[in-house]
Design a protein around this motif. Structure first.
Motif, PDB file in Angstrom:
ATOM      1  N   PHE A 206       9.517   1.731  -8.662  1.00 22.85           N
ATOM      2  CA  PHE A 206      10.154   2.609  -9.633  1.00 22.85           C
ATOM      3  C   PHE A 206       9.110   3.155 -10.596  1.00 22.85           C
ATOM      4  O   PHE A 206       8.264   2.406 -11.078  1.00 22.85           O
TER       5      PHE A 206
ATOM      6  N   TYR B 115      14.178   6.466 -14.735  1.00 21.37           N
ATOM      7  CA  TYR B 115      13.337   5.985 -13.646  1.00 21.37           C
ATOM      8  C   TYR B 115      13.504   6.859 -12.410  1.00 21.37           C
ATOM      9  O   TYR B 115      14.546   7.464 -12.181  1.00 21.37           O
TER      10      TYR B 115
ATOM     11  N   GLN C 189      12.860  -2.013 -13.025  1.00 16.91           N
ATOM     12  CA  GLN C 189      13.200  -0.887 -13.897  1.00 16.91           C
ATOM     13  C   GLN C 189      12.999  -1.241 -15.367  1.00 16.91           C
ATOM     14  O   GLN C 189      13.631  -0.681 -16.245  1.00 16.91           O
TER      15      GLN C 189
ATOM     16  N   ILE D  35       8.814   4.450 -14.146  1.00 15.19           N
ATOM     17  CA  ILE D  35       9.490   4.540 -15.439  1.00 15.19           C
ATOM     18  C   ILE D  35       8.851   5.706 -16.180  1.00 15.19           C
ATOM     19  O   ILE D  35       7.641   5.713 -16.417  1.00 15.19           O
TER      20      ILE D  35
END
Length: 141
Positions: free
Chosen positions: A16, A8, A48, A18
């Protein structure tokens, strides 16, 4: 680190991204691209969590749309972009990544042949983005 790893990127706005390693430049012949890697983004959100859907987000710039971003490996190596888990590159067209760098076609970081000018648009262009530009791309979502 290896192709397929999911990691991430902490974004400036607290979200975030990913992402998945598509290719590591250290795999290139004579390690010509050892300080560069390519990744694609699976999702952008407030946590996340790795999405079940393995489709990559599409970004755009002055050249058009793209899924693969090339940047320096520094943040990944330093753990600033932490690896969440191992994985495999699910998009078969991106395994053994082919890209155009300065008019030469590379496969897996190894030169294949010089491209004709009219072939340039048929291949992913390796344009190495600085971290600020990566952030700007991510902010498109």
């Amino acid at each position: 680190m290896q192709a397929g790893d999911i990691f991430y990127i902490p974004m400036e706005d607290g979200r975030f991204a990913i992402s998945q390693v598509i290719w590591l430049g250290a795999e290139s012949k004579e390690q010509k691209f050892k300080k560069i890697f390519a990744f694609a983004v699976l999702s952008i959100g407030n946590d996340q969590k790795i999405p079940e859907d393995q489709n990559y987000l599409v970004f755009s710039d002055h050249r058009g749309e793209f899924k693969v971003i090339f940047t320096a490996v520094d943040h990944l190596k330093a753990g600033e972009w932490p690896i969440l888990q191992r994985g495999v590159v699910s998009d078969a067209s991106l395994r053994g990544l082919e890209f155009n760098m300065a008019g030469t076609l590379y496969r897996g970081g190894n030169p294949v042949r010089v491209l004709d000018i009219d072939e340039y648009q048929d291949h992913i262009l390796m344009g190495v983005s600085g971290f600020a530009l990566v952030e700007r791309f991510l902010q498109q979502h």
